[in-house]
Write a protein that holds these residues in place. Structure first.
Motif, mmCIF file in Angstrom:
data_model
loop_
_atom_site.group_PDB
_atom_site.id
_atom_site.type_symbol
_atom_site.label_atom_id
_atom_site.label_comp_id
_atom_site.label_asym_id
_atom_site.label_seq_id
_atom_site.Cartn_x
_atom_site.Cartn_y
_atom_site.Cartn_z
ATOM 1 N N ARG A 241 2.818 -2.030 2.727
ATOM 2 C CA ARG A 241 4.166 -2.462 3.120
ATOM 3 C C ARG A 241 4.148 -3.825 3.799
ATOM 4 N NH1 ARG A 241 7.335 1.748 6.657
ATOM 5 N NH2 ARG A 241 5.668 1.217 8.123
ATOM 6 N N SER A 242 3.104 -4.099 4.601
ATOM 7 C CA SER A 242 3.041 -5.359 5.331
ATOM 8 C C SER A 242 2.893 -6.560 4.411
ATOM 9 C CB SER A 242 1.876 -5.331 6.326
ATOM 10 O OG SER A 242 0.642 -5.199 5.648
ATOM 11 N N ALA A 243 2.480 -6.319 3.153
ATOM 12 C CA ALA A 243 2.241 -7.431 2.231
ATOM 13 C C ALA A 243 3.466 -7.777 1.404
ATOM 14 C CB ALA A 243 1.077 -7.081 1.303
ATOM 15 N N ALA A 244 4.565 -7.059 1.586
ATOM 16 C CA ALA A 244 5.718 -7.215 0.697
ATOM 17 C C ALA A 244 6.330 -8.606 0.753
ATOM 18 C CB ALA A 244 6.778 -6.167 1.021
ATOM 19 N N GLU A 245 6.172 -9.307 1.881
ATOM 20 C CA GLU A 245 6.799 -10.619 2.031
ATOM 21 C C GLU A 245 5.828 -11.771 1.772
ATOM 22 O OE1 GLU A 245 10.012 -10.722 2.491
ATOM 23 O OE2 GLU A 245 10.095 -8.536 2.656
ATOM 24 N N LEU A 246 4.651 -11.480 1.259
ATOM 25 C CA LEU A 246 3.662 -12.540 1.075
ATOM 26 C C LEU A 246 4.056 -13.530 -0.011
ATOM 27 C CD1 LEU A 246 0.242 -10.668 1.420
ATOM 28 C CD2 LEU A 246 1.413 -12.098 3.089
ATOM 29 N N VAL A 247 4.826 -13.087 -0.988
ATOM 30 C CA VAL A 247 5.298 -13.967 -2.055
ATOM 31 C C VAL A 247 6.826 -14.005 -1.984
ATOM 32 C CG1 VAL A 247 5.440 -14.344 -4.544
ATOM 33 C CG2 VAL A 247 3.322 -13.479 -3.530
ATOM 34 N N PRO A 248 7.415 -15.061 -1.411
ATOM 35 C CA PRO A 248 8.877 -15.153 -1.305
ATOM 36 C C PRO A 248 9.519 -15.120 -2.690
ATOM 37 C CG PRO A 248 7.805 -16.827 0.053
ATOM 38 C CD PRO A 248 6.743 -16.234 -0.815
ATOM 39 N N THR A 249 10.443 -14.211 -2.890
ATOM 40 C CA THR A 249 11.092 -14.082 -4.188
ATOM 41 C C THR A 249 12.398 -13.311 -4.037
ATOM 42 O OG1 THR A 249 10.912 -13.171 -6.414
ATOM 43 C CG2 THR A 249 9.757 -11.997 -4.670
ATOM 44 N N ALA A 250 13.324 -13.597 -4.912
ATOM 45 C CA ALA A 250 14.575 -12.842 -4.941
ATOM 46 C C ALA A 250 14.600 -11.869 -6.116
ATOM 47 C CB ALA A 250 15.765 -13.801 -5.035
ATOM 48 N N HIS A 251 13.463 -11.768 -6.823
ATOM 49 C CA HIS A 251 13.430 -10.977 -8.055
ATOM 50 C C HIS A 251 12.933 -9.558 -7.851
ATOM 51 C CE1 HIS A 251 12.696 -15.155 -10.008
ATOM 52 N NE2 HIS A 251 13.990 -14.934 -9.832
ATOM 53 N N LEU A 252 12.350 -9.255 -6.709
ATOM 54 C CA LEU A 252 11.705 -7.969 -6.518
ATOM 55 C C LEU A 252 12.507 -7.062 -5.595
ATOM 56 C CD1 LEU A 252 7.966 -9.050 -6.057
ATOM 57 C CD2 LEU A 252 9.055 -8.117 -8.114
ATOM 58 N N ASP A 253 12.554 -5.786 -5.955
ATOM 59 C CA ASP A 253 13.062 -4.756 -5.058
ATOM 60 C C ASP A 253 11.872 -3.966 -4.533
ATOM 61 O OD1 ASP A 253 15.832 -5.210 -5.139
ATOM 62 O OD2 ASP A 253 15.954 -4.240 -7.114
ATOM 63 N N ILE A 254 11.947 -3.580 -3.273
ATOM 64 C CA ILE A 254 10.859 -2.865 -2.615
ATOM 65 C C ILE A 254 11.267 -1.418 -2.388
ATOM 66 C CG2 ILE A 254 9.371 -2.774 -0.589
ATOM 67 C CD1 ILE A 254 8.970 -5.246 -2.403
ATOM 68 N N TYR A 255 10.414 -0.500 -2.838
ATOM 69 C CA TYR A 255 10.687 0.927 -2.698
ATOM 70 C C TYR A 255 9.545 1.601 -1.939
ATOM 71 C CZ TYR A 255 14.093 0.131 -6.443
ATOM 72 O OH TYR A 255 15.126 -0.338 -7.195
ATOM 73 N N GLU A 256 9.905 2.407 -0.965
ATOM 74 C CA GLU A 256 8.899 3.238 -0.304
ATOM 75 C C GLU A 256 8.485 4.348 -1.261
ATOM 76 O OE1 GLU A 256 8.353 5.952 3.745
ATOM 77 O OE2 GLU A 256 10.241 4.916 3.339
ATOM 78 N N ILE A 257 7.208 4.662 -1.288
ATOM 79 C CA ILE A 257 6.704 5.748 -2.137
ATOM 80 C C ILE A 257 6.620 7.022 -1.296
ATOM 81 C CG2 ILE A 257 4.757 6.565 -3.516
ATOM 82 C CD1 ILE A 257 4.062 3.627 -4.063
ATOM 83 N N VAL A 258 7.250 8.089 -1.772
ATOM 84 C CA VAL A 258 7.279 9.358 -1.032
ATOM 85 C C VAL A 258 6.924 10.510 -1.970
ATOM 86 C CG1 VAL A 258 8.993 8.497 0.613
ATOM 87 C CG2 VAL A 258 9.751 9.673 -1.467
ATOM 88 N N ASN A 259 6.778 11.667 -1.355
ATOM 89 C CA ASN A 259 6.535 12.926 -2.085
ATOM 90 C C ASN A 259 5.357 12.859 -3.054
ATOM 91 O OD1 ASN A 259 8.772 14.195 -0.829
ATOM 92 N ND2 ASN A 259 10.155 13.269 -2.322
ATOM 93 N N PRO A 260 4.153 12.571 -2.591
ATOM 94 C CA PRO A 260 3.817 12.301 -1.190
ATOM 95 C C PRO A 260 3.750 10.800 -0.884
ATOM 96 C CG PRO A 260 1.821 12.616 -2.440
ATOM 97 C CD PRO A 260 2.949 12.760 -3.429
ATOM 98 N N ARG A 261 3.778 10.496 0.401
ATOM 99 C CA ARG A 261 3.502 9.131 0.821
ATOM 100 C C ARG A 261 2.006 8.844 0.629
ATOM 101 N NH1 ARG A 261 6.893 6.894 5.055
ATOM 102 N NH2 ARG A 261 5.036 6.313 6.228
ATOM 103 N N ILE A 262 1.696 7.601 0.322
ATOM 104 C CA ILE A 262 0.295 7.173 0.256
ATOM 105 C C ILE A 262 0.089 6.191 1.401
ATOM 106 C CG2 ILE A 262 -1.535 6.201 -1.157
ATOM 107 C CD1 ILE A 262 0.146 6.705 -3.621
ATOM 108 N N GLU A 263 -0.811 6.532 2.313
ATOM 109 C CA GLU A 263 -0.973 5.730 3.523
ATOM 110 C C GLU A 263 -2.405 5.214 3.655
ATOM 111 O OE1 GLU A 263 2.321 7.454 6.610
ATOM 112 O OE2 GLU A 263 0.407 8.507 6.513
ATOM 113 N N LEU A 264 -2.500 3.993 4.125
ATOM 114 C CA LEU A 264 -3.802 3.367 4.363
ATOM 115 C C LEU A 264 -4.173 3.500 5.832
ATOM 116 C CD1 LEU A 264 -3.274 -0.002 2.468
ATOM 117 C CD2 LEU A 264 -4.622 1.943 1.679
ATOM 118 N N PRO A 265 -5.394 3.951 6.117
ATOM 119 C CA PRO A 265 -5.841 3.936 7.520
ATOM 120 C C PRO A 265 -6.018 2.500 7.985
ATOM 121 C CG PRO A 265 -7.665 4.446 6.052
ATOM 122 C CD PRO A 265 -6.432 4.424 5.192
ATOM 123 N N GLN A 266 -5.787 2.251 9.267
ATOM 124 C CA GLN A 266 -5.979 0.931 9.853
ATOM 125 C C GLN A 266 -6.731 1.103 11.166
ATOM 126 O OE1 GLN A 266 -2.253 -1.704 8.452
ATOM 127 N NE2 GLN A 266 -1.747 -0.285 10.038
#
Length: 297
Positions: A241-266
Motif C-alpha cells: 500500500r505504501s508504494a501506491a504513490e510512487l508513480v504519479p498517475t491519474a490512470h490507476l485505481d487502487i483497491y484494497e485486497i480482502v477476503n483474505p487480506r495479504i499482509e507483509l511483515p515489517q
C-alpha cells in the motif's frame, strides 16, 4: 590493496574512463593505469574491461565497487561516531530500508523523531532484505527496516504493523473495475498480475488458499516498474500500500485486497553486538513509542 587504490578504483568506476579519472585525481594517466594493473594482479581477477576510450566494470569489478563504497562509508561513519561520542543525540544516523518503506512510511517516523532531536542528520541506504542485513553486519548502517525473516541470534528487532498489499488497476480495464474500494482476492482469478519477485511465495500461497493459481505475467524487483506497466494497461500490479504513490498517475485505481487480506511483515532490526550510537538509541526509543501508541507528546 590499500585505501588509496580503492579510491582510485572508485573514481575510475564513476568516470567510466581512465583519462577522466586521472584528471579528477590530478595525476597522470600512466601511473593510474599501473595502479589498477597492480591491484588486479594482487587480487588475481580482472576488474576493468578496457577499450580505447572507456572502461567497464567486470562482474568482479562490480563486487569490488560495492565493497569499496561500504569501506569508505564505514570509515566516514566511524569518524562521525568518534566525533559525536560525547555530544549527545546529534550526528548522523545511517538507516537501511526496503525502497517503498523508505519513500512512503519512513519519512513520518523521521519527522516525529526530528521534532525531538532536530540536530540529527541521516544517511539512507535502500535495497532488499539481504542487502540491508549485509549493510548492518558490515557496520555501514546501524538500523535496518526489512520485510522478511531475520536471524534472531544476530539482530534485535521491533515489529511494526504489517502492511497490506493492494491492487493497482488501470481505469480502462473493464474486466475488474468496480465501485467498491476493495477487491476480494478471488476477483483476481484469471487476471494478469505483475508482482514483486520477493512477494511471489506469499501471493502464490494466498491465491492457492483462495482456490486458484495466480496468472502472473511479470515478476520484478522494483514496484515502480510494476506500477508503470499497470499505468500503461499491462496487467494489474500487486504492491504494498505504501508504494501506491510512487508513480504519479491519474490512470490507476487502487483497491484494497480482502477476503483474505495479504499482509507483509515489517521489522526494524539492529545488531546485538557492536557499537550503537546515541542517535540510533534515540530513534529506536521513538519508534517504540510510536508503535506502542504513545508518541511522548
Amino acid at each position: 590493496m590499500d585505501l588509496r587504490q580503492l579510491k582510485y578504483f572508485l573514481v575510475i568506476a564513476e568516470e567510466g574512463q581512465i583519462t577522466g579519472a586521472a584528471k579528477r585525481l590530478n595525476m597522470a594517466q600512466p601511473p593510474l593505469s599501473q595502479q589498477m594493473k597492480t591491484l588486479e594482479n594482487e587480487l588475481g581477477v580482472q576488474l576493468l574491461e578496457r577499450s580505447s576510450r572507456s572502461v567497464r566494470l567486470t562482474e568482479a569489478g562490480q563486487v569490488l565497487r560495492d565493497r569499496a563504497e561500504q569501506v569508505f562509508e564505514l570509515l566516514d561513519t566511524t569518524r562521525k561516531e568518534l566525533k559525536d561520542f560525547h555530544a549527545g543525540i546529534r550526528g548522523t544516523l545511517s538507516i537501511g530500508t526496503v525502497a517503498s518503506f523508505g519513500v512512503a512510511l519512513l519519512p513520518e517516523y523521521i519527522r516525529e523523531f526530528r521534532e525531538q532531536y532536530p540536530q540529527v542528520t541521516f544517511q539512507l541506504w535502500e535495497g532488499d532484505t539481504h542487502r540491508i542485513t549485509e549493510l548492518l553486519t558490515s557496520g555501514v548502517v546501524e538500523i535496518g527496516i526489512i520485510r522478511s525473516a531475520h536471524d534472531e541470534n544476530i539482530f534485535h528487532s521491533i515489529s511494526l504493523p504489517p502492511e497490506p498489499l493492494i491492487a493497482a488497476v488501470h481505469r480502462n480495464y473493464c474486466e475488474i473495475i468496480t465501485d467498491r474500494k476493495y477487491l476480494n482476492l478471488a476477483d483476481l482469478k484469471g487476471q494478469p498480475l505483475s508482482i514483486h519477485r520477493r512477494m511471489e511465495s506469499l501471493i502464490f500461497q494466498s491465491c492457492i488458499q483462495a482456490g486458484f493459481e495466480p496468472a502472473i505475467i511479470c515478476k520484478g524487483d522494483d514496484v515502480r516498474s510494476l506500477l508503470a506497466w499497470a499505468d500503461h494497461g499491462v496487467g494489474i500490479a500487486i504492491i504494498p500500500r505504501s508504494a501506491a504513490e510512487l508513480v504519479p498517475t491519474a490512470h490507476l485505481d487502487i483497491y484494497e485486497i480482502v477476503n483474505p487480506r495479504i499482509e507483509l511483515p515489517q521489522t526494524i532490526i539492529w545488531r546485538k553486538q557492536g557499537y550503537i550510537s546515541a542517535q540510533a538509541r534515540g530513534f529506536l526509543q521513538k519508534i517504540t513509542e510510536i508503535v506502542s501508541g504513545s508518541t511522548g507528546h
